[in-house]
Design an enzyme around this catalytic site. Sequence first.
Site, PDB file in Angstrom:
ATOM      1  N   LYS A  64       0.844  -1.211   0.000  1.00 30.18           N
ATOM      2  CA  LYS A  64       0.000   0.000   0.000  1.00 30.18           C
ATOM      3  C   LYS A  64       0.877   1.258   0.000  1.00 30.18           C
ATOM      4  O   LYS A  64       0.609   2.217  -0.726  1.00 30.18           O
ATOM      5  CB  LYS A  64      -0.941  -0.014   1.213  1.00 30.18           C
ATOM      6  CG  LYS A  64      -2.032  -1.079   1.073  1.00 30.18           C
ATOM      7  CD  LYS A  64      -2.773  -1.360   2.370  1.00 30.18           C
ATOM      8  CE  LYS A  64      -3.692  -2.573   2.195  1.00 30.18           C
ATOM      9  NZ  LYS A  64      -4.319  -3.032   3.444  1.00 30.18           N
ATOM     10  N   GLN A 108      -3.961  -1.750   9.797  1.00 30.65           N
ATOM     11  CA  GLN A 108      -3.909  -3.087   9.197  1.00 30.65           C
ATOM     12  C   GLN A 108      -4.432  -4.124  10.197  1.00 30.65           C
ATOM     13  O   GLN A 108      -3.964  -4.192  11.338  1.00 30.65           O
ATOM     14  CB  GLN A 108      -2.460  -3.410   8.783  1.00 30.65           C
ATOM     15  CG  GLN A 108      -2.328  -4.687   7.993  1.00 30.65           C
ATOM     16  CD  GLN A 108      -3.038  -4.639   6.633  1.00 30.65           C
ATOM     17  OE1 GLN A 108      -2.935  -3.693   5.882  1.00 30.65           O
ATOM     18  NE2 GLN A 108      -3.790  -5.686   6.325  1.00 30.65           N
ATOM     19  N   ASP A 131     -10.633   2.852   4.398  1.00 34.19           N
ATOM     20  CA  ASP A 131     -10.869   1.405   4.284  1.00 34.19           C
ATOM     21  C   ASP A 131     -12.378   1.117   4.253  1.00 34.19           C
ATOM     22  O   ASP A 131     -12.785  -0.004   3.959  1.00 34.19           O
ATOM     23  CB  ASP A 131     -10.226   0.663   5.466  1.00 34.19           C
ATOM     24  CG  ASP A 131      -9.031  -0.175   5.039  1.00 34.19           C
ATOM     25  OD1 ASP A 131      -8.929  -0.497   3.834  1.00 34.19           O
ATOM     26  OD2 ASP A 131      -8.210  -0.515   5.909  1.00 34.19           O
TER      27      ASP A 131
END
Length: 303
Positions: A64, A108, A131
């Site tokens: 990412k 994460q 997200d």
Amino acid sequence: MCNKLIAYIFAPMQLLDGKATAAHIKEQIKKDTAEHIANGGKQPHLAAIIVGNNPASEAYVGSKIRTCEELGFGSTLLRFEESITEDELLAEIRTLNDNADVDGILVQLPLPKHISDDSVINTIDPGKDVDGFHPVSQGKMLLGQKSYLPATPYGMLLMLEHYKIDTTGMHCVVIGRSNIVGTPMTVLMSRNANPGNATVTICHSRTKNLKEICLQADIIVAAIGRPKFVTEDMVKDGAIILDVGINRIDDATRKSGTRLVGDVDFDNVKDKCNFITPVPGGVGLMTICGLMMNTLEAAKQHS
Ligand code: NAD
């Protein structure tokens, strides 16, 4: 049977190529970003948090951050020891919420057991929830309002769009009911849009007759986390398969002794399908596109 499906049945199998599709979409994001900055907008900035040293999480976050560089985004990577307390982590997230330079925040997953995923997700400013996991994002999505879509389902929509697959009237069977993949995918595939306008069935660990249900599917979305779970006898001819699963299995022929496989028994299923995503090289690469689309959108909102 839906007419579109009849047409698809006689077409040869086509790989839904995540690498090529992601490259195309990233090129577009890169162009849009340059244009946005040239017009006086702020440079998109993604802040990523990683806790502990899970190798898979390291790989996902690393890719990412590299993608941010590729697209002309700024990025910050914050690493914390596994021993960080929940309160300390939430304080770090609040600091990022208050930092006007940061447009998007991602934490994460998975997190260590002593930290609640829900507390972490609920602490992220919904305006920076790139997200798409925050209840505000998911609630807006459910109501059909503009929102940050969860990155993996968003990536799958981008894939369907890229291949111009019209899902109207199709029967979409989603296996898995997680908050980040399965459940939002059912919402998106049933909304009044294309991709969407499908008739959706959601299956999970308590579903009876899973095979019979899958055999009725024009589209199968497999988000289970079990290697090669969807087998040839569960798939009808001409189906479209989106394989979300990422599972590491032993493979003595590889130098590492392991390899990645999806939730679908790709080798035996592929010839029955009209479209299928490989693992690796499928949905995973599209997830990053979804995340980056959301981050650019956040920067536009913050400019
Ligand atoms: P999860 O682990 O939270 O949940 C798994 C789901 O599978 C549950 O809803 C459960 O009900 C269902 N399930 C389990 N056993 C089943 C069975 N026997 N029959 C039917 N359903 C069953 O799921 P998740 O977080 O959505 O992850 C699923 C998979 O997708 C994992 O392999 C994960 O690594 C992968 N994943 C990939 C990406 C990507 O970008 N490609 C993103 C997120 C997750």
